[in-house]
Every structure is written in C-alpha cells, then in structure tokens.
Design a protein around this motif. Structure first.
Motif, PDB file in Angstrom:
ATOM      1  N   ALA A 217      12.868  85.891 177.273  1.00 39.22           N
ATOM      2  CA  ALA A 217      12.194  84.635 177.629  1.00 39.22           C
ATOM      3  C   ALA A 217      10.776  84.897 178.115  1.00 39.22           C
ATOM      4  N   PHE A 218      10.587  85.982 178.870  1.00 34.62           N
ATOM      5  CA  PHE A 218       9.241  86.294 179.344  1.00 34.62           C
ATOM      6  C   PHE A 218       8.319  86.666 178.181  1.00 34.62           C
ATOM      7  N   LEU A 219       8.810  87.478 177.250  1.00 33.64           N
ATOM      8  CA  LEU A 219       7.981  87.867 176.109  1.00 33.64           C
ATOM      9  C   LEU A 219       7.636  86.642 175.253  1.00 33.64           C
ATOM     10  N   ALA A 220       8.596  85.757 175.073  1.00 30.51           N
ATOM     11  CA  ALA A 220       8.324  84.531 174.331  1.00 30.51           C
ATOM     12  C   ALA A 220       7.284  83.673 175.050  1.00 30.51           C
ATOM     13  N   THR A 221       7.377  83.639 176.370  1.00 28.24           N
ATOM     14  CA  THR A 221       6.393  82.890 177.155  1.00 28.24           C
ATOM     15  C   THR A 221       4.996  83.472 176.977  1.00 28.24           C
ATOM     16  N   LYS A 222       4.909  84.777 176.952  1.00 25.70           N
ATOM     17  CA  LYS A 222       3.618  85.443 176.761  1.00 25.70           C
ATOM     18  C   LYS A 222       3.016  85.082 175.407  1.00 25.70           C
ATOM     19  N   ILE A 223       3.866  85.023 174.367  1.00 25.60           N
ATOM     20  CA  ILE A 223       3.379  84.653 173.036  1.00 25.60           C
ATOM     21  C   ILE A 223       2.898  83.209 173.027  1.00 25.60           C
ATOM     22  N   SER A 224       3.684  82.307 173.582  1.00 21.05           N
ATOM     23  CA  SER A 224       3.260  80.901 173.602  1.00 21.05           C
ATOM     24  C   SER A 224       2.001  80.721 174.430  1.00 21.05           C
ATOM     25  N   PHE A 225       1.857  81.490 175.493  1.00 19.94           N
ATOM     26  CA  PHE A 225       0.649  81.382 176.313  1.00 19.94           C
ATOM     27  C   PHE A 225      -0.585  81.783 175.511  1.00 19.94           C
ATOM     28  N   ILE A 226      -0.529  82.920 174.825  1.00 21.78           N
ATOM     29  CA  ILE A 226      -1.712  83.348 174.081  1.00 21.78           C
ATOM     30  C   ILE A 226      -1.976  82.417 172.905  1.00 21.78           C
ATOM     31  N   ASN A 227      -0.939  81.793 172.372  1.00 23.11           N
ATOM     32  CA  ASN A 227      -1.167  80.812 171.314  1.00 23.11           C
ATOM     33  C   ASN A 227      -1.850  79.560 171.859  1.00 23.11           C
ATOM     34  N   GLU A 228      -1.507  79.157 173.068  1.00 22.19           N
ATOM     35  CA  GLU A 228      -2.216  78.040 173.690  1.00 22.19           C
ATOM     36  C   GLU A 228      -3.680  78.414 173.950  1.00 22.19           C
ATOM     37  N   ILE A 229      -3.913  79.645 174.420  1.00 20.63           N
ATOM     38  CA  ILE A 229      -5.291  80.108 174.615  1.00 20.63           C
ATOM     39  C   ILE A 229      -6.036  80.102 173.291  1.00 20.63           C
ATOM     40  N   ALA A 230      -5.356  80.525 172.216  1.00 18.65           N
ATOM     41  CA  ALA A 230      -5.985  80.522 170.897  1.00 18.65           C
ATOM     42  C   ALA A 230      -6.407  79.112 170.497  1.00 18.65           C
ATOM     43  N   ASN A 231      -5.572  78.144 170.781  1.00 19.97           N
ATOM     44  CA  ASN A 231      -5.900  76.767 170.414  1.00 19.97           C
ATOM     45  C   ASN A 231      -7.102  76.257 171.204  1.00 19.97           C
ATOM     46  N   VAL A 232      -7.206  76.665 172.463  1.00 19.01           N
ATOM     47  CA  VAL A 232      -8.384  76.299 173.254  1.00 19.01           C
ATOM     48  C   VAL A 232      -9.617  77.026 172.726  1.00 19.01           C
ATOM     49  N   CYS A 233      -9.446  78.283 172.326  1.00 16.37           N
ATOM     50  CA  CYS A 233     -10.566  79.045 171.766  1.00 16.37           C
ATOM     51  C   CYS A 233     -11.147  78.350 170.542  1.00 16.37           C
ATOM     52  N   GLU A 234     -10.286  77.770 169.719  1.00 18.50           N
ATOM     53  CA  GLU A 234     -10.771  77.083 168.534  1.00 18.50           C
ATOM     54  C   GLU A 234     -11.641  75.886 168.893  1.00 18.50           C
ATOM     55  N   GLU A 235     -11.369  75.286 170.034  1.00 22.87           N
ATOM     56  CA  GLU A 235     -12.149  74.122 170.459  1.00 22.87           C
ATOM     57  C   GLU A 235     -13.432  74.510 171.177  1.00 22.87           C
ATOM     58  N   THR A 236     -13.487  75.733 171.687  1.00 13.53           N
ATOM     59  CA  THR A 236     -14.630  76.129 172.515  1.00 13.53           C
ATOM     60  C   THR A 236     -15.517  77.190 171.888  1.00 13.53           C
ATOM     61  N   GLY A 237     -15.090  77.739 170.741  1.00 15.64           N
ATOM     62  CA  GLY A 237     -15.899  78.760 170.088  1.00 15.64           C
ATOM     63  C   GLY A 237     -15.623  80.177 170.536  1.00 15.64           C
ATOM     64  N   ALA A 238     -14.671  80.371 171.434  1.00 13.18           N
ATOM     65  CA  ALA A 238     -14.298  81.725 171.845  1.00 13.18           C
ATOM     66  C   ALA A 238     -13.408  82.355 170.780  1.00 13.18           C
ATOM     67  N   ASP A 239     -13.296  83.684 170.814  1.00 11.55           N
ATOM     68  CA  ASP A 239     -12.485  84.437 169.862  1.00 11.55           C
ATOM     69  C   ASP A 239     -11.274  84.974 170.601  1.00 11.55           C
ATOM     70  N   VAL A 240     -10.072  84.517 170.241  1.00  8.04           N
ATOM     71  CA  VAL A 240      -8.881  84.896 170.984  1.00  8.04           C
ATOM     72  C   VAL A 240      -8.593  86.386 170.891  1.00  8.04           C
ATOM     73  N   VAL A 241      -9.026  87.038 169.820  1.00  5.34           N
ATOM     74  CA  VAL A 241      -8.810  88.480 169.703  1.00  5.34           C
ATOM     75  C   VAL A 241      -9.584  89.211 170.802  1.00  5.34           C
ATOM     76  N   GLU A 242     -10.828  88.779 171.029  1.00  8.01           N
ATOM     77  CA  GLU A 242     -11.627  89.380 172.097  1.00  8.01           C
ATOM     78  C   GLU A 242     -11.081  89.010 173.476  1.00  8.01           C
ATOM     79  N   VAL A 243     -10.640  87.772 173.595  1.00 12.03           N
ATOM     80  CA  VAL A 243     -10.059  87.327 174.867  1.00 12.03           C
ATOM     81  C   VAL A 243      -8.818  88.150 175.193  1.00 12.03           C
ATOM     82  N   ALA A 244      -7.932  88.328 174.205  1.00 13.28           N
ATOM     83  CA  ALA A 244      -6.709  89.089 174.429  1.00 13.28           C
ATOM     84  C   ALA A 244      -7.015  90.548 174.748  1.00 13.28           C
ATOM     85  N   ARG A 245      -8.050  91.089 174.096  1.00 18.50           N
ATOM     86  CA  ARG A 245      -8.425  92.471 174.377  1.00 18.50           C
ATOM     87  C   ARG A 245      -8.869  92.627 175.831  1.00 18.50           C
ATOM     88  N   GLY A 246      -9.664  91.688 176.284  1.00 18.29           N
ATOM     89  CA  GLY A 246     -10.118  91.739 177.667  1.00 18.29           C
ATOM     90  C   GLY A 246      -8.993  91.522 178.658  1.00 18.29           C
TER      91      GLY A 246
END
Length: 449
Positions: A217-246
């Motif tokens: 459940a925790f690992l699934a939560t982590k995946i859904s969290f980064i997918n939500e961040i990815a969706n925000v990145c698409e709206e703001t111009g950020a790159d989720v790959v760079e965000v996840a790396r940081g």
C-alpha cells in the motif's frame, strides 16, 4: 548447498509457489509441489514452465531432481513437516480477499502435531487467527501456523528469493517458526547465521500479515503521489523526471517508485491496496488515503486518452498502436494491466487498436477482443496515427525512432513510462509527449526555407 536440508511441501504452483519451490530446491531442499490443476502439473512434469519469469525455467531445470510435481497432497504430508501455501487470494466483488482456496487447504489437512502451514499467500490480517480457530474446530489443534509473506517482484522474482532484503516470519514462538527461519538461514545476514543480505523480522502472526499489506500500500501510494505531481508539472511547465530526481536524492524519500507513468497494475498492488482499505473498513476505520490512491491510479490510466485527443482531435477511425501489454516488463502477467483499460477506452472512442508485446501476446489475446496483435513494434506502428508506449520493455527503449516514424501514418508518440528520449523523438520527426513533461515537437520551418 547441503542435500541434508529439510524437505518441504509447496501448495500452489503459480508465480509465488513455483519460484519458492525452485528457490528452496536451489538451496538443497527436496520439494513436493502440489496443485489441483492437473494440466499444469502435467506440463511441469514435462519440463514446461507455465509462466514467464526470467531465470525460472533454468532454475527448475537445474534442480529438477529435487522437485516433485503432483496433484496429491499425500506425498507432501508424508515427506515434509512444513507446507508452504501459495494459492490465489483474488479480490471478491466487495474488495475483500477471496480465501476459499486457503480454506480448502486448511480443510484438506489431517490432524497432526508434526506439520505446519506456512502462509505465503497474501491474506488479510486475522487470517492466521482464523486458521488456528478452524484447526481447533476440526480437531486439528496440533497443526501449527506460520505467516511468512512473500516479497517477490515479477520480473526479478528469482533474484528476489535468492537475495532477499528481508525475511518476515510471524509465529507463536514454537518449533514451526524456528524451522522456517532455519530454511531461510543461508539467505540471512551473517548476524543471523547466514551469508546473504536478508534481515530477519521475527514477529507475531498478525504483524507479519500486516507487513505485506502495508508495504504494498505504501509503494502504491508513492506511485500515485508522483503521478499527481506529474499532472501538476504538466500544468506548470516543470519536468517530473527532474523533480523526482531531486526528491529521490533525499535519503528519507529515496528514488525507487518515483517513476511517473500511466498507473500501476499487476497481481499485488491493486489487490492489496483494496484489501487493506476493505480490512480497515471492516474494522471500523475509514482509510481515506487509500481511497485517493485507488482513484488517482484509475484516472491516470485514462489521461492518455486526453493526450491523444489533444493531438488528433476525435479518435473515431484513428489507428492507435500500443507498445506493451503486460503490467510491467519481464513478465507475461496481464492482471490489472493498464493496457486493458487503455485499449477498452480507445475502442469505446471509436479508434482501431493494434498492439505488440514481446511476451504476453498470447496471454493477452482473449482479454483484448477486437485488438489486432502485431508480431513486432514496427508492424504495430505501421500506418498508425499515434503510438503509445505502455510497457517499458528494453526492446522498445532500443527502438530506432526514425524507423518508428517512417512506419507511422501520423507523428504522435505518447511515452506512458517516460522511457524514451524526447529529443531523439523530435529529431526523428515525432510529436513527443511523456507523463509530467512538456510536449515536444519539431519547430516549424521558417518561411521560404
């Protein structure tokens, strides 16, 4: 390994059971594998492995003399004290785990004070207590019970068994728990008497049962969290790959399971998240976070449709190629695969769907009515208006993107796993869009050029 190791029985020869059996045979145990599916047992006795798992066929062949496959429980009871249970516990319509196969195993056991069930199947917290109650009611109170959840990842299951990060043993502090620990001893860290990497977690039965559910459940939560961040990145111009790396460089977070994509699937995460949510509800607690994890995951699978519509307009009559069908690379498992949802949604929108997967095509075929299955990636892309990378198989990562573009009628490439080189895709003449990344396309030629 010493051939004098304790023999064991394994009930169920699916992913978990067969890998567990082959792994213990590699460690030197004779293993009696029991399954009610006579055809599967016949195939195994012919040397055929009914599932795809890298390294498994070779491990079974190497240790064939230590492995017995049968539909009869009697040889396992005669030769082994420890009976590892690895039967399916699929979700019911209510979301609870279906324990009918587990209960059938319990009912098939004789009265005994020299045997123990070792539960590998993922079960709700409280299953151990209920099993012991059933044993008592059936006059089998001497039969012991151990919870030993599996942590095998499909695609790397053999390596995960032979080099575990932890071995969890939940028991009542009796001979059965000691015997299970001894079986795993060679895989444990030196402090536990082994020469492997595995840390031993010896605990009570209920806590061991919860470790498995809570981990997934925790690992699934982590995946859904980064997918939500990815969706925000698409709206703001950020790159989720760079965000996840940081983010991942923070040791409190770590880089694993921070790969944005089109949602998780498989035999574990969806089932275990739902089972834990249901368990909490049955216990009187509303697990609101897991409701959101499930909702985000379902919506993420459908966001690809919006990306395609953005580039193509309506999807009626459009030919869409899906690269990858299995829920992850290096397996043929189609359970809860994102490709199933995506193909169905595309067909509902009027698109013609063609797909290719290096391994799971035959497994997927009956699940994908109306979907054309192509023999390779370029054949799938031939005449396609858009290509969607669904499963990040290495052969797709290695594709010549210029060849891909040449095969297509259109030029849209949706990278559902952020596995491809966006710049290379644009250089090949493709309109590239990943998950949580800015869409890219070649700059239009200047006037007069």
């Amino acid at each position: 390994m010493s051939a004098a190791r304790e023999p064991i029985g394994v009930i169920g020869t699916g992913y978990v059971g067969l890998v567990t059996a082959a792994g213990f045979a590699e460690l030197g145990s004779d293993v009696v594998c029991v399954d009610i599916d006579a055809e599967k047992v016949a195939r195994l006795n012919r040397g055929e492995i009914p599932i795809y798992e890298p390294g498994l066929a070779e491990l079974v062949a190497k240790n064939r003399e230590r492995l017995t496959f049968t539909t009869d429980i009697a040889p396992a009871l005669e030769r082994a004290r420890l009976l590892f249970v690895a039967v399916g516990t699929p979700p019911t319509y209510s979301g609870d785990a279906d324990l009918s196969a587990v209960n059938a195993v319990v009912g098939a056991m004789p009265a005994s004070d020299r045997h123990a069930l070792v539960m590998k199947s993922t079960v709700p917290v409280g299953t151990g207590a209920n099993t012991k109650r059933l044993f008592a009611e059936q006059g089998k109170s001497g039969f012991r019970y151990v919870s030993c959840p599996e942590f095998l990842k499909e695609g790397t299951a053999v390596a995960d068994f032979l080099a575990p990060d932890r071995v969890v043993v939940g028991d009542d502090g009796d001979w059965a728990g000691d015997a299970v620990v001894d079986l795993y001893r060679p895989l444990l860290v030196p402090d536990e008497g082994g020469n492997g990497p595995g840390q031993l977690v010896r605990t009570d039965i209920a806590s061991a049962e919860m470790v498995k559910l809570a981990s997934n459940a925790f690992l699934a939560t982590k995946i859904s969290f980064i997918n939500e961040i990815a969706n925000v990145c698409e709206e703001t111009g950020a790159d989720v790959v760079e965000v996840a790396r940081g983010m991942g460089l923070d040791e409190r977070i770590g880089p694993k399971f921070l790969n944005a994509g089109i949602g998780f699937g498989g035999s574990c995460f969806p089932k275990d998240v739902t089972a834990l949510k249901q368990l909490a509800g049955n216990s009187g607690y509303h697990f609101q976070l897991l409701n959101s994890v499930i909702e985000v995951n379902e919506l993420q699978k459908r966001r690809v449709i919006g990306k395609l519509e953005k580039h193509l307009g309506g999807l009626v009559g459009k030919r869409i190629a899906l690269l990858g069908l299995a829920f992850k690379p290096n397996t043929d498992d189609m359970r809860e695969a994102s490709s199933l949802v995506l193909a169905a949604r595309l067909q509902a929108a009027g698109a013609d769907v063609v797909a290719h997967d290096p391994i799971s095509g035959e497994v997927a075929k009956p699940m994908l009515r109306g979907v054309e299955l192509a023999p390779d990636a370029l054949s799938a892309a031939h005449g396609a208006d858009a290509v969607v990378l669904v499963t990040e198989w290495q052969e797709f990562r290695d594709l010549d993107l210029a060849d891909l573009r040449a095969a297509m009628r259109g030029d849209v490439l949706i990278d559902g796993r952020n596995a491809l080189d966006g710049e290379a895709a644009v250089a090949a003449g493709l309109r590239y869009e990943g998950i949580g990344r800015t869409a890219r396309s070649a700059a239009p030629a200047a006037a007069g050029v």
